[in-house]
Design an enzyme around this catalytic site. Structure first.
Site, short mmCIF file in Angstrom:
data_model
loop_
_atom_site.label_atom_id
_atom_site.label_comp_id
_atom_site.label_asym_id
_atom_site.label_seq_id
_atom_site.Cartn_x
_atom_site.Cartn_y
_atom_site.Cartn_z
N GLU A 17 -6.24 -1.03 -18.29
CA GLU A 17 -7.43 -0.96 -19.58
C GLU A 17 -5.78 0.14 -20.48
OE1 GLU A 17 -11.10 -0.40 -21.49
OE2 GLU A 17 -9.59 1.85 -22.14
N TYR A 49 -9.58 -1.11 -28.88
CA TYR A 49 -9.29 -1.43 -30.07
C TYR A 49 -10.08 0.27 -31.25
CZ TYR A 49 -10.33 -3.86 -34.66
OH TYR A 49 -10.17 -3.83 -35.31
N LYS A 192 -25.90 -11.05 -24.76
CA LYS A 192 -23.85 -11.35 -24.73
C LYS A 192 -23.85 -13.07 -23.96
CE LYS A 192 -23.56 -6.70 -25.28
NZ LYS A 192 -22.57 -5.18 -24.51
P1 FAD Z 1 -24.12 -3.26 -27.69
O1 FAD Z 1 -23.70 -4.64 -26.02
O2 FAD Z 1 -24.10 -4.55 -28.54
O3 FAD Z 1 -25.26 -2.33 -27.53
C1 FAD Z 1 -24.77 -1.27 -27.10
C2 FAD Z 1 -26.30 -0.89 -25.94
O4 FAD Z 1 -27.79 -0.29 -27.27
C3 FAD Z 1 -27.18 -1.72 -25.44
O5 FAD Z 1 -26.53 -1.74 -24.14
C4 FAD Z 1 -28.52 -1.50 -25.88
O6 FAD Z 1 -28.77 -1.01 -24.77
C5 FAD Z 1 -28.27 -0.76 -26.86
N1 FAD Z 1 -28.89 -2.44 -28.20
C6 FAD Z 1 -27.88 -3.19 -28.52
N2 FAD Z 1 -28.48 -3.91 -29.14
C7 FAD Z 1 -29.76 -3.32 -29.88
C8 FAD Z 1 -30.86 -3.22 -30.35
N3 FAD Z 1 -30.45 -4.52 -31.71
N4 FAD Z 1 -31.75 -2.52 -30.80
C9 FAD Z 1 -31.72 -1.67 -30.23
N5 FAD Z 1 -30.98 -1.14 -29.51
C10 FAD Z 1 -29.79 -2.49 -29.20
N6 FAD Z 1 -15.05 1.62 -27.86
C11 FAD Z 1 -13.97 1.11 -28.81
O7 FAD Z 1 -14.64 1.59 -30.32
N7 FAD Z 1 -12.74 0.49 -28.97
C12 FAD Z 1 -12.69 0.10 -27.61
O8 FAD Z 1 -11.35 -0.67 -27.31
C13 FAD Z 1 -14.21 0.06 -26.16
N8 FAD Z 1 -13.62 -0.13 -25.59
C14 FAD Z 1 -14.47 -0.23 -24.54
C15 FAD Z 1 -14.72 -1.11 -23.46
C16 FAD Z 1 -15.46 -1.30 -21.94
C17 FAD Z 1 -15.65 -1.30 -21.06
C18 FAD Z 1 -17.07 -0.30 -22.77
C19 FAD Z 1 -17.49 -0.25 -21.75
C20 FAD Z 1 -16.61 0.42 -23.88
C21 FAD Z 1 -15.96 0.22 -24.44
N9 FAD Z 1 -16.00 1.00 -26.04
C22 FAD Z 1 -14.88 1.19 -27.07
C23 FAD Z 1 -17.58 1.89 -26.22
C24 FAD Z 1 -18.04 0.78 -27.30
O9 FAD Z 1 -17.97 0.67 -28.50
C25 FAD Z 1 -20.19 1.19 -27.18
O10 FAD Z 1 -20.24 1.05 -25.86
C26 FAD Z 1 -20.82 1.09 -28.22
O11 FAD Z 1 -21.82 2.31 -28.49
C27 FAD Z 1 -21.55 0.16 -28.24
O12 FAD Z 1 -20.60 -1.31 -28.16
P2 FAD Z 1 -21.03 -2.29 -27.06
O13 FAD Z 1 -20.53 -3.54 -27.11
O14 FAD Z 1 -21.73 -2.36 -25.88
O15 FAD Z 1 -22.40 -3.01 -28.21
#
Ligand code: FAD
Length: 325
Positions: A17, A49, A192
């Protein structure tokens, strides 16, 4: 220059990454890093991003650079926080038109300054919805075509030249800081998968057991796609503090003490490489399908970690501090 002279080294996939550079000088340095990392033969290189799309242009520049100058698959992180469906669709199309075929679909974080109760999500409420949208936009770019089946009057076959996209999502072995329970994290992963994700990459963690028990729970619940462990070599106390702040992970006390008592930067770096290398070896022994390394835009450290895991061969790192301990 790293080598992969042992053909067995190539059996286990690994990936890196990077983040988009913030200056021209950093961009030149990153180009050199990309060349070195690409020579090691990763499965893909992902590019982060910035929150709320702040790095859209520079992320795309790095992805395009990887596409044009290497044979490595570039993976675009995309977030959907605060976007309308139309904006998110345009963004996805822009990346697809540039040739990107691998994505890490993320919801993204609440913007700094947004109050606790304030809505911040936009049209898409979760990463799963972004996964669906990427598939939809890709489908619309290359529509189905009907072809005549020769010899059968009136018969038609649906033909599509649509390329498959790889859509990865985030996984949280120790739970997302905002999730209410560990089962919620698994449910999110299942959502997902149902949306069409075909890979997960985990948040960093410090103990192999955390990943391995997460995998057990995910598999028992029906998650089938590969889940790559994300490994971050922690090469200074300052970096450790910063990543704990960002990830919400618990302090790994043993590593923290080792880094604090080591007086030299070289020695600290070596501690980080050793810890990440041991973690990588334990994960692979436990059945991890590969390793994803957070590279912090530098090649040497992550290649040294992969070397310790037996996945690439790099020249030994000179480190007199290590030898004297
Ligand atoms: P989701 O998986 O949609 O949700 C995160 C968590 O919130 C879920 O695990 C769940 O527990 C809870 N949740 C989801 N939906 C609901 C619901 N409807 N009600 C209640 N709770 C819910 N951020 C950036 O800005 N840029 C990046 O490039 C970036 N890269 C990343 C790379 C990796 C490998 C990881 C692990 C994280 C990265 N992040 C990045 C951080 C990410 O944006 C954060 O973790 C963010 O808070 C959640 O995104 P997610 O895709 O995990 O969301």
């Amino acid at each position: 220059m790293p080598e992969t002279s042992d053909p067995d080294c190539r059996k286990t996939p690994f990936s890196f990454e990077l983040y988009p550079p913030k200056s021209d000088a950093a961009a030149s340095a990153l180009h050199a890093t990309i060349a070195t990392l690409a020579a090691a033969g990763p499965d893909f290189i992902s590019v982060t991003y910035g929150a709320n799309g702040s790095s859209r242009r520079s992320s795309l520049d790095v992805l395009t650079y990887i596409l044009k100058t290497t044979t490595v698959d570039p993976m675009a992180h995309l977030t959907c926080v605060g976007s309308s469906s139309l904006e998110a669709s345009r963004l996805i199309r822009e990346f697809l038109d540039a040739g990107v075929r691998s994505f890490l679909a993320l919801r993204g974080d609440r913007p700094e300054g947004a109050g606790e109760g304030e809505p911040f999500l936009g049209d898409l409420g979760s990463a799963a919805e972004l996964v669906q949208l990427i598939h939809r936009v890709q489908a619309e770019r290359v529509p189905y075509r009907e072809t005549v089946i020769p010899g059968i009057p009136g018969a038609r076959a649906v033909k599509t030249e649509r390329e498959k996209v790889r859509i990865a999502v985030a996984g949280f072995p120790n739970g997302h800081p905002r999730s209410r329970s560990t089962s919620q994290d698994i449910d999110t992963l299942l959502a997902k998968q149902a949306a069409g994700a075909n890979l997960a990459i985990t948040q960093l963690f410090f103990h192999a057991d955390h990943y391995l028990s997460f995998i057990q729970r995910a598999r028992a619940a029906g998650v089938e796609f590969p889940i790559l462990p994300g490994i971050m070599p922690v090469t200074s106390p300052a970096r450790l503090r910063r990543i704990l702040e960002l990830s919400g992970e618990d302090l790994p006390s043993e590593l923290a003490i080792q880094l604090e008592v080591e007086p030299t930067r070289e020695g600290q770096r070596d501690i980080g490489i050793r810890q990440a290398g041991e973690l990588g070896r334990e994960l692979l022994a436990g059945g991890a399908p590969g390793l994803h390394l957070y590279a912090f835009n530098q090649a040497d450290t992550v290649l040294a970690v992969l070397d310790r895991c037996g996945l690439v061969n790099t020249p030994p790192i000179p480190n007199p501090v290590k030898e004297s301990q």
